[in-house]
Design a protein around this motif. Structure first.
Motif, PDB file in Angstrom:
ATOM      1  N   LYS A 179       0.731  -1.155   0.157  1.00 35.51           N
ATOM      2  CA  LYS A 179       0.088  -0.132  -0.068  1.00 35.51           C
ATOM      3  C   LYS A 179       0.860   1.115   0.032  1.00 35.51           C
ATOM      4  N   SER A 214       0.725   5.415   0.591  1.00 38.11           N
ATOM      5  CA  SER A 214      -0.140   6.568   0.738  1.00 38.11           C
ATOM      6  C   SER A 214       0.509   7.980   0.325  1.00 38.11           C
ATOM      7  N   LEU A 233      -3.370   5.298  -2.111  1.00 41.31           N
ATOM      8  CA  LEU A 233      -4.375   6.225  -1.493  1.00 41.31           C
ATOM      9  C   LEU A 233      -3.717   7.903  -1.719  1.00 41.31           C
ATOM     10  N   ASP A 279      -8.175  10.687  -4.161  1.00 42.41           N
ATOM     11  CA  ASP A 279      -8.868   9.990  -3.518  1.00 42.41           C
ATOM     12  C   ASP A 279      -9.754  11.097  -2.892  1.00 42.41           C
ATOM     13  N   TYR A 300      -6.705  11.881   7.010  1.00 43.47           N
ATOM     14  CA  TYR A 300      -7.059  10.903   5.534  1.00 43.47           C
ATOM     15  C   TYR A 300      -5.893   9.972   5.546  1.00 43.47           C
ATOM     16  N   LEU A 301      -4.670  10.181   6.037  1.00 49.92           N
ATOM     17  CA  LEU A 301      -3.632   9.068   5.853  1.00 49.92           C
ATOM     18  C   LEU A 301      -3.022   8.528   6.879  1.00 49.92           C
TER      19      LEU A 301
END
Length: 473
Positions: A25, A27, A65, A112, A218-219
Motif C-alpha cells: 500500500k 499513501s 491512497l 481520492d 486521511y492518511l
RNA sequence: GGCGGCAUAGCCAAGUGGUAAGGCAGGGCUCUGCAAAAGCCCCAUCCCCAGUUCGAAUCUGGGUGCCGCCUCCA
C-alpha cells in the motif's frame, strides 16, 4: 511484478529504496493549490508528475491512497474576496473548479480526497489544542503560535539553522511572537474575514496547519510520500513537520519528494512575479498529451524551461512517437500469423529488453526522461522491423503493447487519433483521396499535388504510402 | 550573508567509477512521379584547475557562472 523502487528523499538528500509503511500500500499527500487565481503551467508539473508516479505504482500492484488539499482559507483569497465583494469561499470554489477542469483535460486522474481547510476547522483546532497542551504552542491575544524552540529538529528538511532563520528574517516580526522564527497556527479574526469559533476566540487557521491536520485525518501518522513543488520546502513543509511530529511524536512522511520549478528565461514562474503561462490557454492551443510529453521530458527534480515556441519544437518528436503507435495499431489489423523467424524473434527479444528498461527507468526515482528515451528506441526498433519487411502479428502486438501501456497508459503522452473527426470529415476525405488517386494513376500530378497542397493549407497532411494514401490533421 | 541545487553536442536531455541514451535541428544515402512518412549512416570526451584511482562526465578539494529557498508561491 513489484520491483525495487528508489526515491530521492529531500529529507536525507539521498536516493533511498522505497519501503512502504504497509506492504503493498502507498499513501500519498501532495500539496495542492491555493485557489485564488487561474491555474498556470507551474501547477501542472507536480500534478502530472504525481499522476505518473501513482499510475506506475498501481501498475506495479500497489494499492494507492492519494490526497491533495486545497488551501481555501488564505490571505490572498480573502484579499481577492474584498476586492470583488464576493464571499471568500465562492472565490475559492470558482478556482477549484477551474483547477480540476484543467487537470481533467490534462488527463490527470483524480485524487481520492481533495480536503479543504474550510471543511476541517474542527480537526485543525483539535490539533492546535494538542500542541498547546504539550507546550509546543502558545496563545497570545487570540493568535496561536508554534514555538520552534520547542521542536529540537526544526530545520531538518530545509537544512536551515534556527539562528540563521532568525537573523535572515527580512520582514517585520510580529511582537506577539516569543521567537522571531515562530509561526502562526491560528490567527485572530479581523473584521470582514471568514472566521470560526475556537478556544482562543474567533479566528482562522494559519497556513501550514491544514496540511498537518488533513493528512493526519486521511492518511494517518507517518504516511509514505509527501510531495509538492520545491518552493514549498521552506517554510511550508518544514513547518508541517514541526507541527505534526511535535503532535504525534512520529515522522510525518517517510519520503519527501519535491518537483522542480518551471522557469521563464531562467526565472521561476510565479504569480507574484506575474510571469504566468495560463494552463487553460495552453490547453486550448496544444494537445494535452503534448503538454504531458513536455512536462515529462525532463526529470521531475530539475527545473524546466518554458518559452513561446517550446511546445511547437517538442511537437515533432512527440508526433513521431504518436505516429508510430497509430500506424502500429493499423498494421495490427492485417498482421500475419505464422512461424516466428529468427528476425522476428530477435526483434521480439529487443522489444522485451526495452520494456524492462522502461520499468527500470521509472523505478529509479521516476525517471520519465529516460523512459521516454527508451520508448523512442522502441519506435526505432519497430519501424526498422517493418522497414525490413517484418510483419508478424506477435511482434507488432508486442510493440503496440509496450507503447500503449507505457507511453499511453502510464505516461499519458499518446493521443491516439481520437481527435479525428467523425462521420462527414472521414467520408469527405475518403472521397477526395479516391479522386486524387485516380488523378495520380492518370499521372495528372499537377492536379494531385494541388489537392495535397491545398489540403495542407487546411491543416490536413496527406501521405502517399505503398498501402495507399493516409491523412492526418 | 545562510541553506539547497545545477553546469553534458547548435538546442532540449539521460547518464553517481569502466570508457558519452534519446529527441529536435543539420549533412549523406535508401524508398518515391514529387512530397511526406519511415529506414540506414554521420555529427560531443562532458564549465575551469588540482587531486584520488589501473580507470572519472561520474569521487574529493578549490574556482567560475547560473537557479531556487530564506516573504505569498507548484
Amino acid at each position: 511484478m513489484k520491483r525495487e523502487i528508489r526515491v530521492y528523499n529531500t529529507l536525507t538528500q539521498e536516493k533511498e529504496v522505497f519501503v512502504p509503511r504497509e506492504p503493498g500500500k502507498v499513501s500519498v499527500y501532495v500539496c495542492g493549490v491555493t485557489p485564488y487565481a487561474d491555474t498556470h503551467l507551474g501547477h501542472a508539473r507536480p500534478s502530472v508528475v504525481w499522476d505518473v508516479i501513482i499510475r506506475f505504482l498501481r501498475h506495479l500492484g500497489y494499492e494507492t491512497l492519494h490526497v491533495q488539499n486545497f488551501t481555501d482559507v488564505d490571505d490572498k483569497i480573502i484579499q481577492r474576496s474584498l476586492e470583488e465583494g464576493v464571499p471568500a469561499l465562492e472565490i475559492s470554489k470558482r478556482y477549484i473548479k477551474e483547477y480540476l477542469a484543467s487537470m481533467d483535460a490534462l488527463g490527470v486522474q483524480r485524487a481520492d480526497y481533495y480536503p479543504k481547510v474550510s471543511e476541517h476547522i474542527e480537526e485543525i483546532i483539535k490539533l492546535i489544542q494538542g500542541l498547546v497542551d504539550k507546550g509546543h504552542a502558545y496563545a497570545v491575544e487570540g493568535d496561536v503560535f508554534f514555538s520552534v524552540a520547542s521542536f529540537a529538529e526544526y530545520g531538518k528538511l530545509s537544512k536551515q539553522k534556527l539562528e540563521e532563520l532568525r537573523e535572515g528574517t527580512r520582514f517585520e516580526v510580529d511582537p506577539k511572537k516569543r521567537d522571531a522564527a515562530d509561526f502562526a497556527l491560528w490567527k485572530a479574526a479581523k473584521p470582514g474575514e471568514p472566521a470560526w469559533d475556537s478556544p482562543w476566540g474567533r479566528g482562522r487557521p494559519g497556513w501550514h496547519i491544514e496540511c498537518s491536520a488533513m493528512s493526519l485525518k486521511y492518511l494517518g501518522e507517518e504516511f509514505d510520500f509527501h510531495g509538492g513543488g520545491n518552493d514549498l520546502i521552506f517554510p511550508h513543509h518544514e513547518n508541517e513537520i514541526a507541527q505534526s511530529e511535535a503532535a504525534t511524536g512520529r515522522p510525518l512522511a517517510r519520503y519527501w519528494v519535491h518537483s522542480g520549478m518551471i522557469t521563464l528565461k531562467d526565472t521561476k514562474m510565479s504569480k507574484s512575479l506575474g510571469n504566468i503561462v495560463s494552463l487553460k490557454r495552453l490547453l486550448e492551443e496544444y494537445p494535452p498529451a503534448l503538454l504531458r510529453f513536455y512536462l515529462l521530458s525532463t526529470h521531475y527534480r530539475s527545473s524546466l524551461e518554458y518559452y513561446e515556441g517550446k511546445l511547437e519544437e517538442m511537437k515533432r518528436g512527440w508526433s513521431r512517437l504518436n505516429e508510430a503507435a497509430r500506424k502500429l495499431r493499423e498494421d495490427l489489423a492485417e498482421a500475419q500469423e505464422g512461424e516466428l523467424t529468427a528476425f522476428d524473434q530477435e526483434t521480439l527479444d529487443n522489444l522485451e529488453r526495452y520494456a524492462d528498461e522502461v520499468v527500470d527507468a521509472l523505478s529509479d526515482d521516476f525517471n520519465t526522461a529516460m523512459a521516454l528515451g527508451v520508448l523512442f528506441d522502441v519506435v526505432r526498433e519497430i519501424n526498422s522491423y517493418k522497414h525490413k519487411g517484418g510483419f508478424h502479428r506477435q511482434v507488432l502486438q508486442k510493440g503496440w503493447d509496450i507503447l500503449q501501456l507505457w507511453a499511453g497508459e502510464i505516461l499519458g503522452v499518446l493521443e491516439l487519433g481520437q481527435q479525428r473527426q467523425e462521420g462527414l470529415t472521414d467520408g469527405l476525405m475518403e472521397l477526395i483521396l479516391a479522386i486524387r488517386e485516380e488523378l495520380r494513376r492518370e499521372r495528372n500530378f499537377a492536379l494531385a499535388d494541388r489537392i495535397r497542397d491545398q489540403l495542407a493549407e487546411l491543416g490536413v497532411v496527406v501521405e502517399d504510402t505503398p498501402q495507399g494514401p493516409r491523412w492526418k490533421v
